[in-house]
Design a protein around this motif. Sequence first.
Motif, mmCIF file in Angstrom:
data_model
loop_
_atom_site.group_PDB
_atom_site.id
_atom_site.type_symbol
_atom_site.label_atom_id
_atom_site.label_comp_id
_atom_site.label_asym_id
_atom_site.label_seq_id
_atom_site.Cartn_x
_atom_site.Cartn_y
_atom_site.Cartn_z
ATOM 1 N N GLY A 212 -9.719 23.476 89.570
ATOM 2 C CA GLY A 212 -10.992 23.926 90.118
ATOM 3 C C GLY A 212 -11.249 25.395 89.837
ATOM 4 O O GLY A 212 -12.363 25.786 89.477
ATOM 5 N N LEU A 213 -10.200 26.204 89.973
ATOM 6 C CA LEU A 213 -10.340 27.623 89.643
ATOM 7 C C LEU A 213 -10.677 27.810 88.170
ATOM 8 O O LEU A 213 -11.474 28.674 87.812
ATOM 9 N N SER B 27 -12.330 25.793 86.292
ATOM 10 C CA SER B 27 -13.693 25.355 85.963
ATOM 11 C C SER B 27 -14.756 26.203 86.642
ATOM 12 O O SER B 27 -15.951 26.028 86.388
ATOM 13 N N PHE B 28 -14.311 27.125 87.505
ATOM 14 C CA PHE B 28 -15.282 27.969 88.207
ATOM 15 C C PHE B 28 -15.815 29.039 87.271
ATOM 16 O O PHE B 28 -15.068 29.678 86.540
ATOM 17 N N MET C 256 -20.025 28.678 93.280
ATOM 18 C CA MET C 256 -19.315 27.522 93.826
ATOM 19 C C MET C 256 -20.237 26.318 93.920
ATOM 20 O O MET C 256 -21.355 26.407 94.426
ATOM 21 N N HIS D 38 -16.115 22.590 93.943
ATOM 22 C CA HIS D 38 -15.237 23.736 94.189
ATOM 23 C C HIS D 38 -15.002 23.940 95.681
ATOM 24 O O HIS D 38 -13.891 24.300 96.105
ATOM 25 N N GLU D 39 -16.032 23.710 96.489
ATOM 26 C CA GLU D 39 -15.872 23.881 97.928
ATOM 27 C C GLU D 39 -14.924 22.831 98.503
ATOM 28 O O GLU D 39 -14.111 23.132 99.385
#
Length: 401
Positions: free
Chosen positions: A43-44, A46-47, A53, A57-58
């Motif tokens: 997730g980090l 792809s941020f 966000m 991501h949340e």
Amino acid sequence: MDWYVYHGLRTLLAGWSNNRNKQLVLWAYWVINVGVLMVFVAGLGSFTTARGMTPFHEWVLSIFLTFLATKIVFVLVLFLGDVYRLFIGLLNTIKHTPLQNGQSISSRRRFISEVAVLLAAIPFTSFFYAMLRGKYDYRVHRHTLFFDDLPEAFDGFTITQLSDIHSGSFDNTAAVRKGVDLAQAQKSDLFVFTGDLVNNVAWEIEPYLNHFSSLKAPYGQFSILGNHDYGDYIQWNSQQEKEANLQKLKEHHKTLGYRLLLDENIELNKGGEKIVLIGVQNWGRGFIQIGDLDKALSNVDPHSFKVLLSHDPTHWEEKVRYHPTQIHLTLSGHTHGAQFGVEAAGLRWSPVQYRYLDWAGLANENNRYLYVNRGFGFLAFSGRLGIWPEITVITLKRKIA
């Protein structure tokens, strides 16, 4: 920390006769935790600061925090148990007292692991409730405020307030619709929205335009901008692109049927009398400060009854309550009440109180009222626990001498 939890689980499962089930549980622990960590890292990766966000991501962040908080509680209980047994072991050594039943100082009592699991279950279940149910558990907060100089025609006038919709975080359209319907069901005379329609970009509200445009009131719908509405928290290809986004967001307010107040005021007339509704752009301590209260008050009769929409409550703390012109009521949001805390049995606590003097509910100083809405939506942590999403209904009453 995972190693410590793992050994606590081994102690807890030591009494199991079926070794296969025991190994299955221990392996499941590692598989789940490594899986959560891998998804979090992915997730980090792809941020991007170009978008900010997303609900994905949340959710990833929220699940990671849930497991982290659960393990911290588990480890603290085990650690305290170890410290206690170390102390007893040293005391026995000093006194030359033999250990009973062949126990060693390093042995971990099973009941301590059982207590650790029991206490760790509290944050685990609470956080998942916050994510699955709490963030859409809308509550109506009603307050009646009395004023000496409220025009008689406005005695009993009602205002429904929403704040901090943060539409970019929503992941359940049907639940949002229920919240909107609950707000409309209050049948107030006036509807106001006090900022943060989106997280970062104008398109985030587009899937919900039909929902929030259904909010109607006899005396109109009015709105202001919050700190997130200006697009300051993501990267833009150019200043022109950022400005175009803000302009598009302003057009969305119009599509919703909201009159966006940008450092300006409007008179509301009823029965030959009036009150003044004022709206400022964002002004907050530690945040963007472009709201101009003096400009918004231009041509306003100083003796008129005034209601101010200002997103950040620190504006009231630092400017409004000391302003030479009395503003009777200020409606704000911004804090979300941290989306976490306790408001029950006379106890009010949230970690946000260490940052904001007025973080939720009503404040009053010299007959200048502030109401801080806890927010309709959520941001970053995809949940709410103890501080539930709010729909505010304010009733204005004329004080009888």
